[in-house]
Design an enzyme around this catalytic site. Structure first.
Site, mmCIF file in Angstrom:
data_model
loop_
_atom_site.group_PDB
_atom_site.id
_atom_site.type_symbol
_atom_site.label_atom_id
_atom_site.label_comp_id
_atom_site.label_asym_id
_atom_site.label_seq_id
_atom_site.Cartn_x
_atom_site.Cartn_y
_atom_site.Cartn_z
ATOM 1 N N TYR A 183 17.082 -52.466 -56.473
ATOM 2 C CA TYR A 183 15.898 -52.777 -57.269
ATOM 3 C C TYR A 183 15.812 -51.828 -58.445
ATOM 4 O O TYR A 183 15.227 -52.121 -59.459
ATOM 5 C CB TYR A 183 14.631 -52.633 -56.425
ATOM 6 C CG TYR A 183 14.559 -53.644 -55.305
ATOM 7 C CD1 TYR A 183 14.350 -54.985 -55.591
ATOM 8 C CD2 TYR A 183 14.725 -53.248 -53.988
ATOM 9 C CE1 TYR A 183 14.300 -55.910 -54.577
ATOM 10 C CE2 TYR A 183 14.675 -54.179 -52.966
ATOM 11 C CZ TYR A 183 14.463 -55.506 -53.264
ATOM 12 O OH TYR A 183 14.414 -56.423 -52.262
ATOM 13 N N CYS A 184 16.336 -50.656 -58.262
ATOM 14 C CA CYS A 184 16.129 -49.625 -59.253
ATOM 15 C C CYS A 184 17.362 -48.742 -59.302
ATOM 16 O O CYS A 184 17.694 -48.185 -58.279
ATOM 17 C CB CYS A 184 14.918 -48.803 -58.855
ATOM 18 S SG CYS A 184 14.418 -47.643 -60.080
ATOM 19 N N PRO A 185 18.124 -48.587 -60.334
ATOM 20 C CA PRO A 185 17.872 -49.080 -61.675
ATOM 21 C C PRO A 185 18.091 -50.575 -61.873
ATOM 22 O O PRO A 185 17.851 -51.071 -62.960
ATOM 23 C CB PRO A 185 18.864 -48.285 -62.530
ATOM 24 C CG PRO A 185 19.963 -47.908 -61.616
ATOM 25 C CD PRO A 185 19.357 -47.796 -60.249
#
Ligand SMILES: Cc1cc2nc3c(=O)[nH]c(=O)nc-3n(C[C@H](O)[C@H](O)[C@H](O)COP(=O)(O)OP(=O)(O)OC[C@H]3O[C@@H](n4cnc5c(N)ncnc54)[C@H](O)[C@@H]3O)c2cc1C
Lengths: 84, 362
Positions: free
Chosen positions: A13-15
């Site tokens: 999800y992140c990055p």
């Protein structure tokens, strides 16, 4: 098509999967095919949008079990317009 | 990591060594405060040796190579340290040398001196456009550049200069923040604070004389003050040792945290290529997994602990308010609105970090 690079960004999800794709495209050259695996729902919008803006080619999007394969061919990178 | 291991093992059972060229343990989230003069660099650094048991062997030296075949770590002083199990936790290198256009006129807040220098630049900046941009991916703490913009907004509002200063943030993707659920709130805050954000802008070249950034997508932006997240890389010795390739990130199984293609080596924190945030909380949740699996390996038991991708971050929106995000590989974050409580927890986090977290007590 010279070579194919597979990036497994499922669960990212992140990055985020798009950033994984940008990173890989930045490091490789025209004609390289990159296959990104993403389970992030946002990718269906993000990836084609960036691919188009950055001048690459969306070869295909394949639906799989809970994720998608985004197959992208690196196009000619936009020329820098240095002023000097 | 060392504390988690030392808790599970006894000094007469094992030797544990920690090798680091300097034992300055730096609390990096504090750079977002020192850049605004709200904390001092000296308050962000503690000696690692004061936070680990005395029986752990602290070797003040730089690793230059890992001989994976003979299970030896070589150091710059010419020493060899034998290992049965090795944990790589060498973080990310701030690699401004890899951007041929980078010079000292470009500011950042990813090292103690850079954050201090940025503080001086922000203090003396009175009028014009500040651009906050990103040189390369991946980088530590994905919220940090947006937090920097929002804190700049508050800083200049409080000192009365905000009407003369434009703040622009460039995002490499088609929204301001990568995680969609969080982004909805982030974009609202940016609009509310009159911070312009340009999306799908991947900085590719900076002309520091013309004060212009060009993107991979063919756009450009002028600036008066440029604050740029610098390129990050893994360490060269990892490439020289045949453990990593390319940019030096360690190929790591995202669940077992074992280094791919190696035996008895784990990696954690910023040095891995795991597709999640480079954050201290990532390392915090990885350490117990690796510790448990090393203990199992020593006892010839199955190594069955896995990392689920757990990350937690504060997301500062002004001096006095913060959001909080918590997620893992299967559950995206559901951010709360920005609240005073999260700000106070963030403010109180540094002492908690040095006394409890870094010491492996929680
Ligand atoms: C501005 C900013 C804000 C941040 N905010 C947050 C936040 O709010 N929340 C959060 O969770 N994270 C945050 N982070 C990220 C966090 O600080 C890092 O993710 C974390 O420090 C990573 O830990 P690490 O142990 O992997 O690497 P590091 O903390 O960088 O430590 C790496 C260690 O390896 C050593 N080393 C390097 N090379 C060698 C070598 N050759 N031989 C031996 N030793 C070596 C170094 O000396 C260092 O001690 C922030 C970071 C920044 C810059």
């Amino acid at each position: 098509m010279s070579q194919k690079i597979v990036i497994d960004a499922r669960g990212a999800y992140c990055p985020g999967p798009l950033m994984e794709l940008v990173k890989t495209i930045k490091e490789n050259t025209i004609g390289t095919v990159v296959e990104l695996l993403s389970s992030d729902e946002g990718s269906i919008v993000d990836i084609p949008k960036w691919v188009e803006k950055a001048n690459h080619k969306m070869v295909e999007i394949i639906e799989d079990d809970g994720f998608r394969h985004f197959v992208v061919e690196i196009g000619e990178k936009k020329q820098r317009r240095r002023r000097r | 990591m060392v504390n988690k291991l030392a808790k599970k093992l006894k000094s007469d059972q094992v030797d544990i060594s920690i090798i680091d060229p300097h034992f300055n343990h730096v609390y990096q989230p504090g750079f977002l405060f020192t850049m605004f003069g709200r904390d001092k660099t000296r308050n962000l650094i503690k000696d690692t040796r004061d936070m680990i048991p005395k029986w752990v062997n602290a070797v003040e030296d730089k690793v230059t190579k890992v001989d994976t075949e003979n299970k030896l770590v070589h150091t710059s002083e010419g020493d060899e340290v034998k290992y049965d199990y090795l944990v790589l936790a060498t973080g990310a290198r701030i690699a401004t040398d890899t951007a041929e256009w980078w010079d000292d006129s470009i500011h950042h807040f990813y090292t103690p001196p850079a954050a201090d220098r940025l503080h001086e630049a922000l203090q003396s900046f009175n009028k014009g456009r500040i651009v906050v941009s990103i040189a390369d991916l991946p980088y530590k703490c994905p919220p940090a550049p947006i937090e920097a913009c929002m804190l700049m907004d508050d800083y200049y509002r409080k000192n009365g200069k905000r009407d003369d200063i434009e703040i622009v943030y460039t995002s490499p993707i088609n929204r301001a923040f990568s995680i969609e659920t969080t982004n909805i709130r982030v974009e609202e805050y940016l609009k509310e604070k009159n911070i312009e954000f340009k999306t799908l802008f991947n900085a590719d070249y900076v002309d520091t004389e013309e004060k212009l950034i060009e993107s991979l997508e063919g756009e450009d932006i002028d600036y008066d003050l440029l604050v740029m997240v610098p390129p990050h890389r893994g360490h060269q010795f990892l490439i020289d040792s045949g453990i990593a390739e390319g940019k030096g990130w360690v190929p790591t199984d995202k669940e077992t945290l074992e280094v791919k293609g190696q035996e008895g080596i784990w990696a954690m924190g910023d040095c891995t290529d795991i597709p999640t945030s480079k954050a201290g909380s990532t390392a915090h949740y990885q350490a117990p997994v690796i510790a448990a699996n090393i203990v199992s390996a020593i006892k010839n038991k199955p190594k069955n602990k896995t990392y689920d991708g757990h990350v937690q971050c504060f997301f500062l929106t002004e001096f006095g308010k913060s959001m909080f995000i918590d997620f893992n590989y299967s559950t995206p974050p559901k951010p709360s609105p920005s609240r005073k409580i999260w700000w106070w927890l963030k403010r109180g986090f540094k002492p908690l970090y040095f006394t409890m977290i870094a010491r492996g007590r929680v």
